[in-house]
Design an enzyme around this catalytic site. Structure first.
Site, short mmCIF file in Angstrom:
data_model
loop_
_atom_site.label_atom_id
_atom_site.label_comp_id
_atom_site.label_asym_id
_atom_site.label_seq_id
_atom_site.Cartn_x
_atom_site.Cartn_y
_atom_site.Cartn_z
N THR A 86 0.88 -1.18 0.00
CA THR A 86 0.00 0.00 0.00
C THR A 86 0.91 1.23 0.00
O THR A 86 1.01 1.92 1.01
CB THR A 86 -0.91 0.02 1.24
OG1 THR A 86 -0.11 -0.19 2.42
CG2 THR A 86 -1.96 -1.08 1.18
N THR A 122 -0.81 -2.75 5.48
CA THR A 122 -1.08 -1.56 6.31
C THR A 122 -2.04 -0.66 5.54
O THR A 122 -1.75 -0.24 4.42
CB THR A 122 0.24 -0.82 6.59
OG1 THR A 122 1.13 -1.75 7.19
CG2 THR A 122 0.01 0.35 7.52
N GLY A 257 21.05 9.66 14.16
CA GLY A 257 21.84 9.51 12.94
C GLY A 257 21.07 10.07 11.76
O GLY A 257 20.39 11.08 11.87
N CYS A 264 8.10 1.71 4.89
CA CYS A 264 6.98 1.76 5.84
C CYS A 264 6.86 3.05 6.63
O CYS A 264 5.84 3.73 6.53
CB CYS A 264 7.10 0.58 6.79
SG CYS A 264 7.15 -1.00 5.93
N ARG A 334 14.14 1.25 -0.75
CA ARG A 334 13.03 2.19 -0.82
C ARG A 334 13.25 3.32 0.19
O ARG A 334 13.55 3.08 1.34
CB ARG A 334 11.70 1.48 -0.52
CG ARG A 334 11.23 0.59 -1.66
CD ARG A 334 9.98 -0.17 -1.29
NE ARG A 334 10.24 -1.12 -0.22
CZ ARG A 334 9.28 -1.79 0.43
NH1 ARG A 334 8.02 -1.59 0.13
NH2 ARG A 334 9.59 -2.65 1.38
C1 UGA Z 1 9.18 -1.08 10.43
C2 UGA Z 1 8.68 -1.44 11.85
O1 UGA Z 1 9.79 -1.45 12.74
C3 UGA Z 1 8.02 -2.81 11.84
O2 UGA Z 1 7.51 -3.10 13.11
C4 UGA Z 1 6.88 -2.79 10.82
O3 UGA Z 1 6.25 -4.04 10.71
C5 UGA Z 1 7.44 -2.42 9.46
O4 UGA Z 1 8.08 -1.13 9.53
C6 UGA Z 1 6.30 -2.37 8.48
O5 UGA Z 1 5.40 -1.54 8.66
O6 UGA Z 1 6.23 -3.21 7.59
P1 UGA Z 1 11.29 -1.77 8.96
O7 UGA Z 1 10.75 -0.84 7.92
O8 UGA Z 1 11.76 -3.13 8.55
O9 UGA Z 1 10.17 -2.02 10.09
O10 UGA Z 1 12.51 -1.01 9.63
P2 UGA Z 1 12.90 -0.54 11.09
O11 UGA Z 1 13.74 -1.54 11.75
O12 UGA Z 1 11.72 -0.02 11.81
O13 UGA Z 1 13.83 0.71 10.73
C7 UGA Z 1 13.28 1.83 10.04
C8 UGA Z 1 14.31 2.89 9.84
O14 UGA Z 1 14.60 3.55 11.06
C9 UGA Z 1 15.65 2.43 9.28
O15 UGA Z 1 16.04 3.31 8.25
C10 UGA Z 1 16.59 2.53 10.46
O16 UGA Z 1 17.92 2.78 10.07
C11 UGA Z 1 15.99 3.72 11.21
N1 UGA Z 1 16.30 3.74 12.65
C12 UGA Z 1 15.88 2.73 13.48
C13 UGA Z 1 16.98 4.82 13.19
O17 UGA Z 1 17.37 5.77 12.45
N2 UGA Z 1 17.25 4.86 14.52
C14 UGA Z 1 16.84 3.86 15.36
O18 UGA Z 1 17.11 3.96 16.57
C15 UGA Z 1 16.15 2.78 14.82
#
Ligand code: UGA
Length: 439
Positions: A86, A122, A257, A264, A334
């Site tokens: 989505t 979602t 950072g 997402c 993405r």
């Molecule tokens: C995210 C959510 O964490 C999942 O729970 C959810 O299911 C998913 O989206 C979704 O909606 O499908 P994801 O996109 O795999 O998961 O990635 P994350 O681990 O959440 O990281 C997202 C971004 O935040 C990354 O670019 C990461 O580098 C950044 N990030 C994460 C930070 O800049 N600082 C942090 O402390 C943690």
């Protein structure tokens, strides 16, 4: 149970393989014939740790097979999971529901026996109720084709683990039969003591977007504080460690950072705001606009800091970029902060050479004008600066002394605040980081 999983992207492919691993008979469905052929061969069409192992096992055992036919899916399944994307509407901020609507319109006319359609994608709140009515109208079996909403919380890089051992299962249902079917699907996961929350459709839809909005807010909070730390000469990483000891706050998602990217968080907070506007409560989510702006501001800040390191201009400079994926342990680019920074710096006249352990193929397709290197050290050859933008483990293990002999000028910007900067300084590097003025 006989389960279909419609849409075999990062979510669906993992879900299909994991459902088969739990012992169900599974049919994965997608319109992309190449993807289906790869999956049927036991090859994952993207990088996800652990996926290929369970895929090979599931396909080999005959529990998992793939098809492009929604009619075949309708005839096969007791439950049908919808796992299509989505994305953000082109030119808008709301969610593009065309894929999910196409699945419903393609599947429902073939539903001739009792079954349950389970949405995992979602979606804006209210979508599930609308789709339930549409299915009942289009399905020959009418309301015996039910609908439930079971949002997915998996993280890329941990998708298999998150699916087989989720933090919680949320079941948005309107009938007891739907609840019973969902409990049966997840029986072995529930046996592990996994919390199971039964609720209505709207709450289930909202749990998902609220969770992502909270995570995004947490990251932007610490990045906003990082700006203050920078101005005051304080260290945001130590600050985050100290905050994290308070269990009400917690340390996770407080890493300052370059900010968040991926398929997402950004698009979900925008769609959440768009839906709140439609519901007449847009003011309540005003803060998410700030969350979004703080996040995109980190990319601008990274470019500004790199330009300063370059002496005020990128013209004629060689810039090495370590990382293209939006985070480590995925090949997903993405809305990747790393790639966007690379692209902007190149547009300002630098020669930008990018390395990523897994995402080069996708990055090249998304940004063909950038140069790519097979190895990190090759990306850094004759570089005037090195930008560390995605925190893959292998970058942490780089020897800064060795790398100093490869680059033209040893200058480093750590966009993820994880490299051992004292060691880099000791090896002669001029070092800057996004949020740790004196680290
Ligand atoms: C995210 C959510 O964490 C999942 O729970 C959810 O299911 C998913 O989206 C979704 O909606 O499908 P994801 O996109 O795999 O998961 O990635 P994350 O681990 O959440 O990281 C997202 C971004 O935040 C990354 O670019 C990461 O580098 C950044 N990030 C994460 C930070 O800049 N600082 C942090 O402390 C943690």
């Amino acid at each position: 149970m006989r389960i279909t999983v419609i849409g075999t992207g990062y979510l669906g492919a993992v879900h299909a393989a994991c459902m088969a691993d739990l012992g169900h008979e599974v049919l994965g469905v997608d319109t992309d014939t190449q993807k289906i052929a790869a999956l049927q061969d036991g090859r994952a069409p993207f990088f996800e740790p652990g996926l290929e192992d369970i895929l090979v096992r599931a396909v080999g055992s005959g529990k998992l097979r793939f098809s492009t036919s929604l009619q075949e899916a309708a005839e096969f399944g007791d439950v049908h999971f919808i796992c299509v994307g989505t994305p953000q509407l082109p030119g808008g901020t709301g969610a593009d529901l065309s894929h999910i609507e196409a699945v419903v319109d393609g599947l429902a006319p073939h539903l001739r026996r009792d079954c349950l359609v389970i949405g995992k994608s979602t979606v804006p709140v209210g979508t599930a109720a609308r789709l339930a009515a549409r299915i009942a109208r289009l399905a020959p079996v009418g309301e015996a084709a039910g609908l439930a909403w079971n949002p997915e919380f998996l993280r890329e890089g941990f998708a298999v683990q998150d699916t087989l051992r989720p933090d919680r299962i949320v079941a948005g249902v309107t009938t007891e039969a739907a609840d019973t079917a969902l409990r049966a699907v997840y029986a072995s996961v529930l046996d592990l003591g996994t919390p199971y929350i039964t609720t209505d459709l709207a709450t289930a839809e909202l749990v998902k977007v609220a969770a992502n909005a909270f995570l995004a807010t947490k990251i932007s909070f610490i990045n906003a504080v990082a700006n203050v730390c920078d101005a005051a000469g304080a260290d945001v990483m130590t600050l985050a460690d100290a905050l994290g000891h308070d269990t009400r706050i917690g340390r996770r998602f407080l890493s300052a950072g370059l900010g968040f990217g991926g398929g997402c968080l950004s698009k979900d907070i925008r769609a959440f705001m768009a839906r709140a506007d439609e519901l007449g409560v847009g003011d309540s989510l005003q803060f998410l606009r700030e969350v979004d702006q703080i996040n995109t501001g980190r990319r601008t800040l990274a470019v500004d800091m790199a330009r300063e390191l370059a002496g005020g201009s990128f013209a004629g400079r060689n810039v090495a970029v370590l990382g293209a994926a939006f985070k480590p342990d995925t090949d997903d680019v993405r809305d990747s902060p790393a790639l966007e920074v690379a692209r902007v710096i190149q547009s300002e006249g630098a020669v930008v050479r990018v390395h990523d352990p897994r995402a080069t193929y996708n990055a090249r397709r998304a940004c063909p004008a950038l140069d790519y290197a097979e190895e990190a050290v090759k990306a850094c050859e004759a570089a005037d600066m090195v930008l560390h933008l995605t925190e893959w483990r292998e970058y942490h293990e780089i020897d800064p002394f060795e790398l100093a002999s490869v680059v033209r000028t040893p200058r480093l910007l750590d966009g993820r605040n994880v490299l051992p900067l004292d060691q880099w300084r000791a090896a002669g590097w001029t070092v800057r980081s996004l949020g740790g003025a004196d680290r």
